[in-house]
Design an enzyme around this catalytic site. Sequence first.
Site, short mmCIF file in Angstrom:
data_model
loop_
_atom_site.label_atom_id
_atom_site.label_comp_id
_atom_site.label_asym_id
_atom_site.label_seq_id
_atom_site.Cartn_x
_atom_site.Cartn_y
_atom_site.Cartn_z
N ASP A 127 0.72 -1.26 0.02
CA ASP A 127 0.04 0.03 0.12
C ASP A 127 0.89 1.33 0.05
OD1 ASP A 127 -2.54 -1.03 -0.22
OD2 ASP A 127 -3.17 -0.24 1.79
N CYS A 128 2.06 1.26 -0.49
CA CYS A 128 2.97 2.18 -0.60
C CYS A 128 3.32 2.72 -1.92
CB CYS A 128 4.17 1.99 0.47
SG CYS A 128 3.77 2.27 2.22
N ILE A 129 4.23 1.72 -2.52
CA ILE A 129 4.95 2.01 -3.81
C ILE A 129 3.87 2.29 -4.94
CG2 ILE A 129 6.54 1.39 -5.42
CD1 ILE A 129 8.02 0.08 -3.29
N SER A 163 1.40 5.74 -3.44
CA SER A 163 2.04 7.18 -3.35
C SER A 163 2.07 7.96 -4.64
CB SER A 163 3.14 7.22 -2.48
OG SER A 163 2.96 6.63 -1.26
#
Length: 438
Positions: free
Chosen positions: A266-268, A271
């Site tokens: 749920d980051c790369i 974002s």
Amino acid sequence: MNELIGQREARVAIVGLGYVGLPLALTVCEAGFPATGFDLNADRVAMINAGARTISYLPEDRVQDAVSRGFSASADMARLAEADVIVICVPSPLSPAREPDLGYVIRATETIAERLRPGQLVVLESTVWPGATATVVKPILERRGLRAGEEFFLAFSPEREDPGNAIFTTRTIPKIVGADDLRSRDLADRFYAQIVARTVPVSSLATAEAVKLIENSFRMVNIAFVNEMKAALEAMGVDIWEVVQAAATKPFGYMPFYPGPGIGGDCIPVSPAYLAARARDVGAETPLVDLARVSTAEAPDLIAGRVAGELARYGGVAVKDARVLILGIAYKKDVEDTRESPALAILLRLEEMGATCDYHDPYFPVMPPTRDHPSLAGRASVALTAAKLASYDAVLVATDHSAVDYALLAAEARLILDTRNAFAARGIGADKARIVKI
């Protein structure tokens, strides 16, 4: 409030007890603060209160130790009124259209707003676009008449968790802290300074929000780059893994990134989408980020195509007639997290092409419901035995978990397609033509 924080007597509430919120809650408790975690998942709340390790890479007794210190979990949001510090750690995913979705953040904020009282400090850690805390979160909190920076305090501190990383933890990773007024920033900075090794105050909410987006957009662009280099160098007969490892010996001006089947978590994947969407809103462009997003999104389809090609080349089998075992469905090694996992996208693409697919993953005896691919829920992981391996036309290494018998795979699988350099990294099967890096 300043004195309560300094004496570690401030009551802390962490909203959301997932991969970010639970490690933070445990760290807050271990620092000596009275802490309560809040989550709407009643089963998770019960497991945490029983001392169960709900995240596999946490030390076995860490949750139990925190409970014995007085930490507890609750689904009773009315108790948020008791807290002096409230930290929001809920998901901020992408919508089905791959656009920012602040639904969880908005609902959590509305829940807090109903109980907000003077003197409380509210900190958002969820990923948002620059300006969201000020224009989305703040107005909700101010609906009942309290003013941010005067009667309550509002800050943003982006989470920087790296699931499964034993070296860089919640406590040791520097903490960015931003606010739009000095009192809010000073309170938030003082709070985090009690629980992490280093804080990095910045000038505004938007600056702190942008830090997270820049960090992960940087990573995505470089992953897209190294995957592009893999294809180009492979066509030249050069091993990208050896090239990257050699280049990494340069002590300046280079940072190693490694190829793979796509990006997950749920980051790369998330974002850069938030960054690009906000840039469009203000009339700016992010062509490099946009191109990297397209490239990484296409990676699972490219891998599925390579599987089809290698099946025909080495096995003489058409993909529509093939049985394929996917090794690893988590988005990264040694974690039980399938969010945005490229392995699941590859599995579904191969099945669309007619292949019969199974999976093996020691962290998922049964496929859980997933936000991205709910149709896969309920499938069971197959055992890795010599007889079972012999029944597949190919094994695709999508996630290189440590707890896998790679020697058995090398000895028994008909064809191994390795997206993670798992075998060469372990010195296994260098003499076997049927182990192919893709």
